[in-house]
Design an enzyme around this catalytic site. Structure first.
Site, mmCIF file in Angstrom:
data_model
loop_
_atom_site.group_PDB
_atom_site.id
_atom_site.type_symbol
_atom_site.label_atom_id
_atom_site.label_comp_id
_atom_site.label_asym_id
_atom_site.label_seq_id
_atom_site.Cartn_x
_atom_site.Cartn_y
_atom_site.Cartn_z
ATOM 1 N N SER A 28 0.558 -1.177 -0.365
ATOM 2 C CA SER A 28 -0.223 -0.120 -0.066
ATOM 3 C C SER A 28 0.839 0.968 -0.088
ATOM 4 O O SER A 28 1.611 1.300 0.610
ATOM 5 C CB SER A 28 -1.036 0.402 1.451
ATOM 6 O OG SER A 28 -1.158 1.413 1.909
ATOM 7 N N CYS A 48 5.904 -1.035 3.953
ATOM 8 C CA CYS A 48 5.911 -0.984 2.876
ATOM 9 C C CYS A 48 7.345 -0.365 2.235
ATOM 10 O O CYS A 48 7.673 -0.971 1.418
ATOM 11 C CB CYS A 48 4.675 -1.180 1.490
ATOM 12 S SG CYS A 48 3.133 -2.089 2.356
ATOM 13 N N LEU A 50 0.181 4.431 1.144
ATOM 14 C CA LEU A 50 -0.109 5.313 2.747
ATOM 15 C C LEU A 50 1.314 4.042 3.382
ATOM 16 O O LEU A 50 1.291 4.949 4.918
ATOM 17 C CB LEU A 50 -1.159 4.511 2.896
ATOM 18 C CG LEU A 50 -1.689 5.693 3.743
ATOM 19 C CD1 LEU A 50 -1.500 6.842 3.841
ATOM 20 C CD2 LEU A 50 -3.016 5.840 3.676
ATOM 21 N N SER A 51 1.158 2.935 3.185
ATOM 22 C CA SER A 51 2.061 1.813 4.293
ATOM 23 C C SER A 51 3.686 2.465 4.866
ATOM 24 O O SER A 51 4.684 2.316 3.406
ATOM 25 C CB SER A 51 1.791 0.697 3.726
ATOM 26 O OG SER A 51 2.845 -0.283 4.866
ATOM 27 N N VAL A 52 3.834 2.969 5.874
ATOM 28 C CA VAL A 52 5.783 3.459 5.989
ATOM 29 C C VAL A 52 6.333 2.030 5.968
ATOM 30 O O VAL A 52 7.253 1.811 5.303
ATOM 31 C CB VAL A 52 5.730 4.296 7.273
ATOM 32 C CG1 VAL A 52 7.273 4.230 7.198
ATOM 33 C CG2 VAL A 52 5.217 5.759 6.648
#
Ligand SMILES: N[C@@H](CCC(=O)N[C@@H](CS)C(=O)NCC(=O)O)C(=O)O
Length: 216
Positions: free
Chosen positions: A9, A15, A11-13
């Site tokens: 995602s 990731c 938005l996912s740090v």
């Protein structure tokens, strides 16, 4: 080598950490974007990742989750040397120590940025906990160039990436790690070494804007 697949995602740090480490060690990733709270809760997915979180990596049938564990794996398996995550246990434990700190730091930051994604507000007492972590981080960096030993390691990549999550905190929270000279200097040293972190910061900001717009 066929590329590994990252279920991601923007938005996912966490990731972002996997993408950063894969890039640094030279591993190709095929990126598949998912909405974790929807896509990863099916019975099939929960067998692969009982935590229903991104990042998830599929390395030719080996399913991995937890960003720091994935990063340790990528370095141990694919890096050309062990400088980022040393094999020497006396050196490795220093990196591990910082990675456990980092997990906690990210959890504290999440308490500030997460509520707004669901139209809720943060609890001001959680800001104090984040500031406490920043003070700890500043002490760790006293008279030090890097977080664990003489060279840049996974610990620096992980903590610098978690700090990207500050971009996601509402302005009203006043979360500011750069008030600490030790953190500011170390981060600027990190950005000189790894300028791509700026692109990830921008990517997270943009993903957050899109998400907040979609909620209006
Ligand atoms: N400790 C985990 C945290 C992963 C995490 O919290 N992922 C979030 C996105 S940043 C997620 O997938 N949340 C969806 C859910 O929990 O259902 C890691 O580092 O991988």
């Amino acid at each position: 080598m066929p590329p590994l697949t990252l279920y991601n995602s923007n938005l996912s740090v966490p990731c972002r950490l996997v993408r950063i480490v894969a890039g640094v060690v030279g591993v190709d990733l095929k990126i598949v974007n998912v909405v974790p709270r929807v896509d990863l809760r099916t019975p099939e997915w929960l067998k692969k990742n009982p935590q229903h979180t991104v990042p998830v990596v599929d390395d030719n049938g080996l399913w991995l989750n937890e960003s720091r564990a994935i990063s340790m794996y990528l370095i141990s398996k694919y890096a050309k040397d062990d400088s980022l995550y040393p094999k020497d246990v006396n050196k490795r434990v220093l990196v591990d120590q910082r990675l456990f700190f980092d997990q906690d730091l990210f959890g504290r930051l999440a308490k500030i940025f997460h509520p707004q994604l669901f139209g809720k507000s943060f609890d001001p007492s959680d800001v104090e906990k984040v500031n406490d972590s920043f003070e700890s981080l500043s002490r760790m960096l006293e008279d030090k160039q890097w977080l664990a030993g003489e060279n840049i390691t996974l610990a620096d990549y992980a903590v610098a990436t978690s700090l990207v999550a500050v971009e996601k905190t509402p302005k009203a929270a006043g979360v500011d790690h750069l008030k600490h000279a030790n953190i500011k200097q170390w981060l600027s040293r990190f950005e000189d070494r790894y300028p791509q972190i700026l692109e990830h910061r921008k990517g997270v900001r943009e993903a957050l804007e899109q998400r907040l717009q979609s909620m209006k």
